[in-house]
Design a protein around this motif. Structure first.
Motif, PDB file in Angstrom:
ATOM      1  N   UNK A 156       0.834  -1.204   0.000  1.00  0.00           N
ATOM      2  CA  UNK A 156       0.000   0.000   0.000  1.00  0.00           C
ATOM      3  C   UNK A 156       0.866   1.251   0.000  1.00  0.00           C
ATOM      4  N   UNK A 157       1.943   1.223   0.792  1.00  0.00           N
ATOM      5  CA  UNK A 157       2.855   2.371   0.823  1.00  0.00           C
ATOM      6  C   UNK A 157       3.440   2.617  -0.573  1.00  0.00           C
ATOM      7  N   UNK A 158       3.945   1.562  -1.196  1.00  0.00           N
ATOM      8  CA  UNK A 158       4.529   1.699  -2.542  1.00  0.00           C
ATOM      9  C   UNK A 158       3.487   2.232  -3.515  1.00  0.00           C
ATOM     10  N   UNK A 159       2.270   1.710  -3.417  1.00  0.00           N
ATOM     11  CA  UNK A 159       1.197   2.110  -4.319  1.00  0.00           C
ATOM     12  C   UNK A 159       0.893   3.598  -4.227  1.00  0.00           C
ATOM     13  N   UNK A 160       0.904   4.141  -3.010  1.00  0.00           N
ATOM     14  CA  UNK A 160       0.586   5.560  -2.839  1.00  0.00           C
ATOM     15  C   UNK A 160       1.782   6.467  -3.104  1.00  0.00           C
ATOM     16  N   UNK A 161       2.986   5.948  -2.913  1.00  0.00           N
ATOM     17  CA  UNK A 161       4.177   6.765  -3.171  1.00  0.00           C
ATOM     18  C   UNK A 161       4.444   6.874  -4.671  1.00  0.00           C
ATOM     19  N   UNK A 162       4.454   5.737  -5.366  1.00  0.00           N
ATOM     20  CA  UNK A 162       4.836   5.715  -6.781  1.00  0.00           C
ATOM     21  C   UNK A 162       3.667   5.535  -7.734  1.00  0.00           C
ATOM     22  N   UNK A 163       2.492   5.229  -7.183  1.00  0.00           N
ATOM     23  CA  UNK A 163       1.361   4.877  -8.039  1.00  0.00           C
ATOM     24  C   UNK A 163       1.401   3.383  -8.323  1.00  0.00           C
ATOM     25  N   UNK A 164       0.235   2.750  -8.518  1.00  0.00           N
ATOM     26  CA  UNK A 164       0.211   1.288  -8.685  1.00  0.00           C
ATOM     27  C   UNK A 164       0.923   0.793  -9.939  1.00  0.00           C
ATOM     28  N   UNK A 165       0.923   1.571 -11.013  1.00  0.00           N
ATOM     29  CA  UNK A 165       1.575   1.103 -12.239  1.00  0.00           C
ATOM     30  C   UNK A 165       3.095   1.104 -12.092  1.00  0.00           C
ATOM     31  N   UNK A 166       3.644   2.227 -11.629  1.00  0.00           N
ATOM     32  CA  UNK A 166       5.097   2.295 -11.403  1.00  0.00           C
ATOM     33  C   UNK A 166       5.497   1.331 -10.292  1.00  0.00           C
TER      34      UNK A 166
END
Length: 203
Positions: A156-166
């Protein structure tokens, strides 16, 4: 301890009172450092460099003090307030310690009828605010943790930091470098999570 560090700790005390009683923190007078920043255009180059050097040292001291408090405090509300400050001031040196505490949960937040300074998972919020410096540790959490909740919150952290695609792309790169089958499978699950997040959020 400098006046700037003391000022931060006063803010922390105020936050603890706010979380405990729902009151409002009174505005304090600007510290000498803040007043100096406001007058920076009038400072000489040497004075500006001295001010910046002092602020950097104060910031490092504040980070150490907050991390010590996080490690030693037995009171959950204290921990939540410290985590909140670490995130608000984007203290990237806190990432390793925060990564180990990602499951820290404010159960009271689920039943509160008033706004709080943090959400149910304050560490997740703090890591999102810190941003890109948190991502490598989140990938490590996904690879190494046997706890599905740790892996999901890290994703979830990665998803909000970089966006789910990146974020999905970064996790795929990590999969390519990973030889361990179990860790690879954990990364794949996180990639699947990113794909679902991308669909949920839309273009």
């Amino acid at each position: 301890m400098s006046t700037h560090v003391i000022g931060y700790m006063v803010i922390l005390a105020g936050l603890l009172l706010l979380s405990a009683y729902g009151g409002e923190v009174m505005e304090s007078k600007p510290s000498p450092e803040v007043r100096s920043i406001a007058q920076m255009q009038k400072l000489s180059l040497e004075q500006r460099l001295q001010l910046l050097d002092g602020l950097c040292k104060d910031r490092a001291a504040v980070q150490r003090a907050l991390l010590d408090q996080l490690a030693t405090s037995k009171v959950e509300q204290d921990k939540f307030a410290v985590v909140y400050l670490l995130g608000m001031y984007r203290m990237e040196g806190a990432v390793p310690q925060l990564a180990t505490l990602i499951l820290l949960k404010d159960n009271q937040q689920e039943i509160r009828d008033r706004e709080s300074l943090w959400d149910v998972y304050p560490v997740v919020e703090a890591l999102i605010r810190i941003g890109n410096p948190a991502v490598p540790k989140m990938v490590e959490n996904i690879e190494n943790s046997g706890d599905a909740n740790v892996r999901e919150l890290s994703a979830r952290v990665i998803s909000y930091v970089d966006g789910p695609q990146v974020g999905g792309y970064l996790l795929q790169l990590a999969m390519q470098k990973q030889a361990d089958a179990e860790k690879k499978a954990r990364l794949q699950s996180a990639v699947d999570y990113m794909a679902k997040e991308a669909m949920r959020r839309g273009p």
